[in-house]
Scaffold this active site. Structure first.
Site, PDB file in Angstrom:
ATOM      1  N   GLU A  93      -1.746  -6.360 -88.213  1.00 12.79           N
ATOM      2  CA  GLU A  93      -2.408  -6.587 -86.931  1.00 12.79           C
ATOM      3  C   GLU A  93      -1.864  -5.638 -85.873  1.00 12.79           C
ATOM      4  O   GLU A  93      -0.678  -5.307 -85.877  1.00 12.79           O
ATOM      5  CB  GLU A  93      -2.176  -8.037 -86.486  1.00 12.79           C
ATOM      6  CG  GLU A  93      -2.949  -9.025 -87.340  1.00 12.79           C
ATOM      7  CD  GLU A  93      -2.837 -10.457 -86.819  1.00 12.79           C
ATOM      8  OE1 GLU A  93      -3.864 -11.124 -86.773  1.00 12.79           O
ATOM      9  OE2 GLU A  93      -1.747 -10.889 -86.456  1.00 12.79           O
ATOM     10  N   CYS A 106       0.359  -2.872 -78.994  1.00  9.74           N
ATOM     11  CA  CYS A 106       1.488  -3.461 -79.705  1.00  9.74           C
ATOM     12  C   CYS A 106       1.207  -3.235 -81.185  1.00  9.74           C
ATOM     13  O   CYS A 106       0.166  -3.662 -81.694  1.00  9.74           O
ATOM     14  CB  CYS A 106       1.551  -4.952 -79.367  1.00  9.74           C
ATOM     15  SG  CYS A 106       2.841  -5.821 -80.270  1.00  9.74           S
ATOM     16  N   CYS A 113       7.867 -10.170 -92.364  1.00  8.06           N
ATOM     17  CA  CYS A 113       9.190  -9.849 -91.827  1.00  8.06           C
ATOM     18  C   CYS A 113      10.220 -10.744 -92.500  1.00  8.06           C
ATOM     19  O   CYS A 113       9.976 -11.934 -92.690  1.00  8.06           O
ATOM     20  CB  CYS A 113       9.228 -10.066 -90.309  1.00  8.06           C
ATOM     21  SG  CYS A 113      10.828  -9.678 -89.574  1.00  8.06           S
ATOM     22  N   CYS A 117      13.262 -15.525 -88.111  1.00  3.65           N
ATOM     23  CA  CYS A 117      13.485 -16.226 -86.836  1.00  3.65           C
ATOM     24  C   CYS A 117      12.636 -17.495 -86.819  1.00  3.65           C
ATOM     25  O   CYS A 117      11.464 -17.473 -87.186  1.00  3.65           O
ATOM     26  CB  CYS A 117      13.132 -15.320 -85.658  1.00  3.65           C
ATOM     27  SG  CYS A 117      14.054 -13.785 -85.676  1.00  3.65           S
ATOM     28  N   CYS A 120       9.064 -17.690 -84.837  1.00  2.00           N
ATOM     29  CA  CYS A 120       8.130 -16.569 -84.915  1.00  2.00           C
ATOM     30  C   CYS A 120       7.141 -16.714 -86.065  1.00  2.00           C
ATOM     31  O   CYS A 120       7.530 -16.986 -87.198  1.00  2.00           O
ATOM     32  CB  CYS A 120       8.916 -15.274 -85.075  1.00  2.00           C
ATOM     33  SG  CYS A 120       7.869 -13.833 -85.342  1.00  2.00           S
ATOM     34  N   CYS A 336       2.684 -12.606 -77.886  1.00  2.00           N
ATOM     35  CA  CYS A 336       3.945 -12.295 -78.536  1.00  2.00           C
ATOM     36  C   CYS A 336       4.319 -13.293 -79.609  1.00  2.00           C
ATOM     37  O   CYS A 336       4.312 -14.495 -79.369  1.00  2.00           O
ATOM     38  CB  CYS A 336       5.044 -12.373 -77.501  1.00  2.00           C
ATOM     39  SG  CYS A 336       5.390 -10.820 -76.823  1.00  2.00           S
TER      40      CYS A 336
HETATM   41  N1  SAH Z   1      11.116  -7.872 -84.925  1.00  3.56           N
HETATM   42  C1  SAH Z   1      11.285  -7.333 -83.637  1.00  3.56           C
HETATM   43  C2  SAH Z   1       9.996  -6.915 -83.003  1.00  3.56           C
HETATM   44  C3  SAH Z   1       8.809  -7.833 -83.195  1.00  3.56           C
HETATM   45  S1  SAH Z   1       8.898  -9.415 -82.449  1.00  3.56           S
HETATM   46  C4  SAH Z   1      12.057  -8.296 -82.754  1.00  3.56           C
HETATM   47  O1  SAH Z   1      12.227  -9.433 -83.137  1.00  3.56           O
HETATM   48  O2  SAH Z   1      12.495  -7.867 -81.694  1.00  3.56           O
HETATM   49  C5  SAH Z   1       8.542  -9.032 -80.755  1.00  3.56           C
HETATM   50  C6  SAH Z   1       9.032 -10.042 -79.747  1.00  3.56           C
HETATM   51  O3  SAH Z   1       8.257 -11.253 -79.772  1.00  3.56           O
HETATM   52  C7  SAH Z   1      10.473 -10.464 -79.981  1.00  3.56           C
HETATM   53  O4  SAH Z   1      11.226 -10.452 -78.817  1.00  3.56           O
HETATM   54  C8  SAH Z   1      10.283 -11.851 -80.505  1.00  3.56           C
HETATM   55  O5  SAH Z   1      11.420 -12.593 -80.374  1.00  3.56           O
HETATM   56  C9  SAH Z   1       9.117 -12.356 -79.701  1.00  3.56           C
HETATM   57  N2  SAH Z   1       8.525 -13.578 -80.238  1.00  3.56           N
HETATM   58  C10 SAH Z   1       8.543 -14.007 -81.508  1.00  3.56           C
HETATM   59  N3  SAH Z   1       7.932 -15.207 -81.631  1.00  3.56           N
HETATM   60  C11 SAH Z   1       7.517 -15.549 -80.393  1.00  3.56           C
HETATM   61  C12 SAH Z   1       6.805 -16.662 -79.860  1.00  3.56           C
HETATM   62  N4  SAH Z   1       6.387 -17.648 -80.647  1.00  3.56           N
HETATM   63  N5  SAH Z   1       6.528 -16.668 -78.531  1.00  3.56           N
HETATM   64  C13 SAH Z   1       6.897 -15.640 -77.744  1.00  3.56           C
HETATM   65  N6  SAH Z   1       7.567 -14.560 -78.190  1.00  3.56           N
HETATM   66  C14 SAH Z   1       7.874 -14.500 -79.492  1.00  3.56           C
HETATM   67 FE1  SF4 Z   2      10.831 -10.732 -87.504  1.00  2.00          FE
HETATM   68 FE2  SF4 Z   2       9.608 -12.331 -85.794  1.00  2.00          FE
HETATM   69 FE3  SF4 Z   2      12.259 -12.305 -85.895  1.00  2.00          FE
HETATM   70 FE4  SF4 Z   2      10.950 -10.192 -84.880  1.00  2.00          FE
HETATM   71  S1  SF4 Z   2      10.986 -12.259 -84.026  1.00  2.00           S
HETATM   72  S2  SF4 Z   2      12.666 -10.155 -86.348  1.00  2.00           S
HETATM   73  S3  SF4 Z   2       9.114 -10.191 -86.171  1.00  2.00           S
HETATM   74  S4  SF4 Z   2      10.884 -12.942 -87.559  1.00  2.00           S
END
Ligand code: SAH
Ligand code: SF4
Length: 347
Positions: A93, A106, A113, A117, A120, A336
């Site tokens: 995406e 973006c 991934c 986390c 996410c 995000c």
């Molecule tokens: N993997 C990288 C880049 C992709 S995630 C990283 O984690 O930095 C991009 C951003 O979106 C990160 O700061 C992540 O923590 C945030 N993010 C992930 N899940 C989210 C959610 N449910 N609501 C808002 N931001 C989120």
């Molecule tokens: Fe991966 Fe989502 Fe964590 Fe970014 S925030 S490192 S995309 S699991």
């Protein structure tokens, strides 16, 4: 012989390929011009390249494309989410967002991934594989084509914050950024590009050594190890102390401000005491904090914080430069952390 995508090649790599075949490097400039400025889809269209050289290109390369299988436009803010199919059937995406200063994208760096986390959606899909250079380049090329055709516009910036951990795909990321920055290619300046990492310290140091002028964002999301480990398994490999050392190392090489991303989740990391801990952590560091309102994903059980403004005010009062991220694409799950190729099983 297996042909490869020409979009995998930085200018220097294409030039050295041509030189190996005794072709003047000026030809790579012409090829880049056809590919990125005129956006042709076959080598035959490159009318100032000799027949012999076109044959060589055809024998070694393809000009590939990403197949757009879905596009959704947010009726409120025009955020546009694309689902692209890769040549092996996997999907990624990408999103276009409209801001006062122009259009920003973006883009994704991996299929799924592995960082896991807890908050996410992308992390719910285990990593299938890294994206190749061409697959990242083509996301930008496709989005630019769309903007050109529909609005006679182009991207003025982009973030690598879609699906995936870009620093877990480091070498491909670097070549992609090379092509993105290159005036002969996509031509988006370093300062208009941001890469976000969840904190892979070894590659933050490598990035520091490279003295890249591309903006670096670090997903911190918690001011202490206890909370961070609960949210982000990566913290068990690289804890906050190691992350701060990596930030200091970066600043010993480069005086660019780092963005600290801090997702605010109700009752987890959004209390007053967390704000003060964060201030202590960042007060002598060249950072600014981007507070991210949490976007709920079905499975997580986390809720959006009600303390965003309060948290912001505390940081601000203590001279920590701070912004609250504008939310985009809420109506089409393009915000995000909500990106995921969830159509996987359906298409
Ligand atoms: N993997 C990288 C880049 C992709 S995630 C990283 O984690 O930095 C991009 C951003 O979106 C990160 O700061 C992540 O923590 C945030 N993010 C992930 N899940 C989210 C959610 N449910 N609501 C808002 N931001 C989120
Ligand atoms: Fe991966 Fe989502 Fe964590 Fe970014 S925030 S490192 S995309 S699991």
């Amino acid at each position: 012989m297996n042909k490869v995508s020409i979009y995998n090649f930085t200018y220097d790599k294409l030039t050295s390929f041509l030189e190996q075949h005794n072709i003047n490097k000026f030809v790579s400039k012409q090829i880049f011009d056809w590919l990125y400025k005129k956006q042709v889809s076959s080598f035959e269209e490159m009318t100032n390249i000799s027949k012999k050289n076109i044959e060589l290109l055809n024998n070694n390369f393809i000009i590939d494309d990403l197949e757009e299988i879905k596009k959704q436009i947010d009726p409120v803010d025009e955020t546009t989410k694309f689902l692209f199919k890769l040549s092996d059937g996997n999907k990624v995406e990408s999103v276009i967002m409209k801001f006062d200063y122009g259009y920003s994208a973006c883009v994704s760096s991996q299929v799924g991934c592995n960082m896991g986390c807890k908050f996410c959606a992308s992390g719910k899909l285990k990593k299938v594989r890294n994206l190749e250079v061409n697959e990242m380049v083509l996301q930008i090329v496709k989005l630019n084509k769309y903007l050109k055709e529909t609005k006679n516009e182009r991207l003025s910036s982009f973030v690598v914050m879609g699906i995936g951990e870009p620093f877990d795909n480091y070498n491909n990321l670097i070549d992609f950024l090379d092509i993105a920055k290159d005036r002969k290619a996509i031509e988006i300046g370093s300062r208009h590009i941001t890469v976000s990492t969840s904190g892979l310290v070894h590659n933050i140091k490598k990035w520091a050594d490279s003295q890249s002028q591309v903006n670096l964002a670090i997903s911190l999301h918690a001011p202490n190890d206890e909370v961070r480990s609960q949210l982000m398994p990566v913290n068990n490999t690289y804890n906050i102390k190691q992350l701060m050392e990596a930030i200091d190392y970066y600043h010993s090489k480069n005086n660019r401000r780092i963005t600290i991303e801090y997702l605010l989740i109700d009752g987890i990391n959004d209390k007053e005491e967390h704000a003060y801990e964060l201030i202590d952590l960042l007060k002598n560091r060249l950072c600014y904090v981007n507070l991210i309102p949490y976007n709920s994903i079905d499975e997580s059980g986390f809720k959006r914080s009600k303390n965003v403004k309060k948290f912001f005010d505390i940081l601000n009062k203590h001279n920590i430069t701070c912004t609250i991220r504008q939310e985009r694409g809420k109506n089409i799950s393009a915000a995000c952390g909500q990106l995921r190729a969830k159509e996987n099983s359906k298409v």
